[in-house]
Design a protein around this motif. Structure first.
Motif, mmCIF file in Angstrom:
data_model
loop_
_atom_site.group_PDB
_atom_site.id
_atom_site.type_symbol
_atom_site.label_atom_id
_atom_site.label_comp_id
_atom_site.label_asym_id
_atom_site.label_seq_id
_atom_site.Cartn_x
_atom_site.Cartn_y
_atom_site.Cartn_z
ATOM 1 N N TRP A 1 0.814 -1.227 0.000
ATOM 2 C CA TRP A 1 0.000 0.000 0.000
ATOM 3 C C TRP A 1 0.843 1.271 0.000
ATOM 4 O O TRP A 1 0.390 2.318 -0.447
ATOM 5 N N LEU B 1 -9.124 0.229 -2.929
ATOM 6 C CA LEU B 1 -9.427 -0.321 -1.601
ATOM 7 C C LEU B 1 -10.810 -0.960 -1.600
ATOM 8 O O LEU B 1 -11.006 -2.070 -1.089
ATOM 9 N N TYR C 1 -4.698 -0.586 4.906
ATOM 10 C CA TYR C 1 -4.079 0.342 3.954
ATOM 11 C C TYR C 1 -3.080 1.254 4.673
ATOM 12 O O TYR C 1 -1.952 1.455 4.237
#
Lengths: 239, 124
Positions: free
Chosen positions: A18, A56, A66
């Motif tokens: 991420w 996401l 994340y």
């Protein structure tokens, strides 16, 4: 397919995924913004946020998962704020010369930001919770949430409205200033930083370093002034 | 470069510490900025790469807001039934405050002969 799932499970457990997605999304957003000749509507922060959010949602990733990766980018906000001292030092002569205009604009601008938000919220019959959360929206997120806590607003809502204000200001500042025929880049930058804190400051640095410097000063000063003014003005403004 | 980064972090840490102990209404990094500015104005011996490092980190300041912004998108339901009206207030209030700030700055600058005036004779 199972190999892909295995790879996904492996990668999504490390911060690398991420963190990289955040950087790639920003590079892509910046390229889109550049391809559109830096049109203010194509705001790179807004585009990158949308790109990451879609990813996401599509991958059913939670925000904490994340953020475990993205926190490394988020962390840099602190050192970057400290780094604002360098352009400020470089433009010190211009800043000293503009002291009186700056302080006048600081007080009137801060009052305008708070009063317009609260009065418009009352005019549109928004609930007390929303009205309170709107009051500190022009100060930088950390300060806004602190003020929100003091006046009894929901900190998560305060943070969201603060970031919305940042992006809105970054988008409208250039066309608005052109409409008003204001060519003083110190004034334009100061307004961007005062109203739209860090995101407005980032936009101002995109335009030029003088605008960015004045935006950075406004960001710091308005954080302080908003923290003082909101508790003073609210009792006068609320019905 | 390394020394410049260390200095930024040390200023931030000092800022956080001061903010905590003096319970100042400013975030630590903003106080850190004031501390670094003071060091620059006092002409303390600072890392040579300070300027380049600051320029580098500020060039991509926008990027640093992406994680917090994504957090917001995850909470859009907080806006609830008032979402549309909240957006109206945010946009109008932003436009009003931007105009008031920039116009005040420009008018007062003209009044006192501020930014557009020729530079004053060298003070230092």
């Amino acid at each position: 397919m199972t190999r892909f799932v295995d790879l996904w499970v492996y990668l999504s457990g490390t911060p690398l995924l991420w963190l990289t997605v955040t950087l790639v999304a920003y590079v892509a957003a910046d390229a889109i913004s550049a391809a559109l000749y830096r049109n203010p509507i194509a705001n790179p922060v807004l585009i990158a946020i949308l790109l990451v959010s879609v990813l996401l949602l599509a991958s059913k990733t939670t925000f904490p998962a994340y953020f475990a990766g993205a926190q490394f980018v988020h962390f840099l906000l602190g050192p970057a704020t400290v780094a604002l001292a360098v352009p400020l030092y470089r433009h010190l002569p211009e800043v000293k010369r503009a002291l009186i205009p700056m302080l006048s604009a600081l007080i009137l601008g801060s009052v305008a930001a708070i009063c317009s938000a609260v009065l418009l919220a009352e005019y549109l019959d928004l609930g007390r919770a929303a009205t309170l959360a709107l009051a500190p929206k022009s100060s930088t997120a950390a300060i806004a949430m602190g003020i929100g806590e003091k006046i009894g607003a929901n900190p998560a809502l305060v943070a969201m409205l603060t970031i919305m204000t940042g992006i809105t200001g970054a988008i409208v500042v250039t066309p608005l200033m052109n409409l008003l025929r204001l060519k003083n880049y110190a004034a334009r930058g100061f307004a961007a930083g005062l109203v739209s804190h860090g995101i407005g400051t980032a936009r101002a640095f995109q335009v030029n370093s003088l605008a960015g410097t004045f935006a950075g000063i406004a960001l710091g000063l308005n954080g302080l002034v908003t923290a003082i003014l909101v508790p003073l003005l609210l009792p006068l403004l609320l019905r | 470069m390394l020394h410049a980064i260390v200095l930024l972090l040390v200023c931030q840490l000092a800022g956080e510490t001061l903010a905590h102990f003096l319970s100042l209404p400013l975030p630590g990094p903003v106080i850190g900025m004031v501390l670094l500015l003071a060091a620059l104005m006092l002409r303390l011996p600072l890392p040579q790469a300070m300027g380049d490092t600051a320029d580098g980190i500020l060039r991509h300041l926008s990027m640093l807001f992406v994680p917090a912004g994504v957090g917001v998108v995850q909470q859009l339901d907080l806006l609830g039934a008032e979402g549309g009206r909240l957006l109206v207030v945010v946009v109008l209030s932003t436009v009003i405050a931007l105009a008031v700030t920039a116009l005040t700055f420009t008018w007062v600058a003209k009044l006192v002969g501020g930014t557009e005036a020729p530079p004053e004779e060298k003070a230092e």
